[in-house]
Scaffold this motif. Structure first.
Motif, PDB file in Angstrom:
ATOM      1  N   GLU A  70      -1.695   1.546 -13.675  1.00 14.78           N
ATOM      2  CA  GLU A  70      -2.744   1.974 -12.736  1.00 14.78           C
ATOM      3  C   GLU A  70      -3.854   0.927 -12.635  1.00 14.78           C
ATOM      4  O   GLU A  70      -4.379   0.679 -11.547  1.00 14.78           O
ATOM      5  N   VAL A  71      -4.179   0.305 -13.757  1.00 19.45           N
ATOM      6  CA  VAL A  71      -5.204  -0.749 -13.722  1.00 19.45           C
ATOM      7  C   VAL A  71      -4.694  -1.932 -12.895  1.00 19.45           C
ATOM      8  O   VAL A  71      -5.425  -2.511 -12.082  1.00 19.45           O
TER       9      VAL A  71
ATOM     10  N   GLU B  11       1.452   6.131  -7.320  1.00 22.07           N
ATOM     11  CA  GLU B  11       0.274   6.798  -7.893  1.00 22.07           C
ATOM     12  C   GLU B  11       0.250   8.297  -7.605  1.00 22.07           C
ATOM     13  O   GLU B  11      -0.125   9.089  -8.458  1.00 22.07           O
TER      14      GLU B  11
ATOM     15  N   GLU C 235      -7.607  -5.589  -0.127  1.00 19.79           N
ATOM     16  CA  GLU C 235      -8.806  -5.328   0.691  1.00 19.79           C
ATOM     17  C   GLU C 235      -9.473  -6.625   1.112  1.00 19.79           C
ATOM     18  O   GLU C 235      -9.900  -6.788   2.250  1.00 19.79           O
TER      19      GLU C 235
ATOM     20  N   THR D 283       2.405   1.419  -3.682  1.00 21.04           N
ATOM     21  CA  THR D 283       1.487   1.789  -4.766  1.00 21.04           C
ATOM     22  C   THR D 283       0.998   3.239  -4.595  1.00 21.04           C
ATOM     23  O   THR D 283       0.861   3.960  -5.575  1.00 21.04           O
ATOM     24  N   THR D 284       0.782   3.649  -3.348  1.00 17.76           N
ATOM     25  CA  THR D 284       0.335   5.024  -3.115  1.00 17.76           C
ATOM     26  C   THR D 284       1.419   6.014  -3.549  1.00 17.76           C
ATOM     27  O   THR D 284       1.140   7.017  -4.210  1.00 17.76           O
TER      28      THR D 284
ATOM     29  N   HIS E  77      -2.542  -1.824 -10.474  1.00 20.08           N
ATOM     30  CA  HIS E  77      -2.588  -1.429  -9.065  1.00 20.08           C
ATOM     31  C   HIS E  77      -3.996  -1.635  -8.502  1.00 20.08           C
ATOM     32  O   HIS E  77      -4.161  -2.091  -7.375  1.00 20.08           O
ATOM     33  N   ASN E  78      -5.003  -1.279  -9.298  1.00 18.50           N
ATOM     34  CA  ASN E  78      -6.378  -1.420  -8.812  1.00 18.50           C
ATOM     35  C   ASN E  78      -6.717  -2.876  -8.509  1.00 18.50           C
ATOM     36  O   ASN E  78      -7.366  -3.170  -7.512  1.00 18.50           O
ATOM     37  N   SER E  79      -6.279  -3.780  -9.383  1.00 19.46           N
ATOM     38  CA  SER E  79      -6.546  -5.205  -9.136  1.00 19.46           C
ATOM     39  C   SER E  79      -5.856  -5.652  -7.856  1.00 19.46           C
ATOM     40  O   SER E  79      -6.423  -6.392  -7.054  1.00 19.46           O
TER      41      SER E  79
ATOM     42  N   LYS F 225      -5.064  -3.819  -5.329  1.00 16.65           N
ATOM     43  CA  LYS F 225      -5.733  -3.195  -4.178  1.00 16.65           C
ATOM     44  C   LYS F 225      -6.982  -3.955  -3.764  1.00 16.65           C
ATOM     45  O   LYS F 225      -7.269  -4.112  -2.579  1.00 16.65           O
ATOM     46  N   GLN F 226      -7.720  -4.447  -4.774  1.00 20.37           N
ATOM     47  CA  GLN F 226      -8.933  -5.215  -4.455  1.00 20.37           C
ATOM     48  C   GLN F 226      -8.573  -6.472  -3.676  1.00 20.37           C
ATOM     49  O   GLN F 226      -9.239  -6.827  -2.702  1.00 20.37           O
TER      50      GLN F 226
ATOM     51  N   GLN G 265       0.830  -1.204   0.000  1.00 19.04           N
ATOM     52  CA  GLN G 265       0.000   0.000   0.000  1.00 19.04           C
ATOM     53  C   GLN G 265       0.869   1.260   0.000  1.00 19.04           C
ATOM     54  O   GLN G 265       0.572   2.221  -0.698  1.00 19.04           O
TER      55      GLN G 265
END
Ligand SMILES: [Fe+2]
Ligand SMILES: [Fe+2]
Length: 184
Positions: A90-91, A69, A101, A65-66, A93-95, A97-98, A62
């Motif tokens: 960026e895409v 970004e 979570e 990636t933060t 990173h989103n995967s 991050k999910q 985290q």
């Protein structure tokens, strides 16, 4: 001597750029090692070790990636010809991050089963793929970007933000370690 001056300046910029890229590569190395270490653990027999490793790794990811970004990607975006590399990053990173979570939710709910281990393993695959593209393509483009980026200023900004993020997301690591500090 304009030539000598130019050489000195570009050497300084190159060194500053190396420093920025190395800062990110160090994080990549730590992440890859964590996923390798996890492979050696047995989630059912060593739940505490697994929990600790997953928590630590997710926190570090985290932070990383933060940092990319918020600061690194925007700074290099204006200097790069191939914007799609950053869009893909960026895409990806989103995967990631999910999945992070999901892991955090599972951990909070005490769900430390096979699904938990599988989720972390898949996160590892995503992360390794992302690192390969980042180091192999994006960082290579950065090397060609030359002085379009103020690497020295970027390095300073990233180091300061990283310290803040670590304090925020990895408090157990940045807190001073004193003997006998365990919860009484
Ligand atoms: Fe990265
Ligand atoms: Fe990244």
């Amino acid at each position: 001597m304009p030539t000598a001056e130019k050489t000195t300046r570009s050497t300084g910029a190159a060194a500053a750029r190396e420093q920025v890229l190395n800062m990110l590569k160090e994080d990549h190395k730590r992440a890859k090692k964590a996923f390798k270490d996890f492979e050696k653990l047995d989630a059912e027999k060593q739940p505490d070790e697994c929990k600790e490793l997953v928590e630590q790794t997710c926190g570090e990811l985290q932070v990383h990636t933060t940092l990319e970004e918020e600061i690194f990607y925007p700074a290099v975006r204006q200097a790069l010809k191939e914007q799609d590399l950053l869009d893909e990053a960026e895409v990806e990173h989103n995967s990631a991050k999910q999945l992070i979570e999901q892991l955090q939710t599972m951990q909070q709910g005490g769900q430390m089963d096979g699904k938990f281990a599988a989720t972390f393993t898949v996160l590892g695959e995503y992360v390794k793929h992302h690192i390969k593209e980042e180091e192999g393509e994006l960082f290579e483009q950065c090397e060609k970007a030359g002085n379009k980026v103020d690497w020295a200023a970027l390095g300073e900004q990233m180091a300061a933000r990283k310290a803040e993020l670590m304090e925020e997301l990895l408090p157990q690591q940045t807190a001073p370690l004193t003997a006998g500090q365990d919860e009484a």
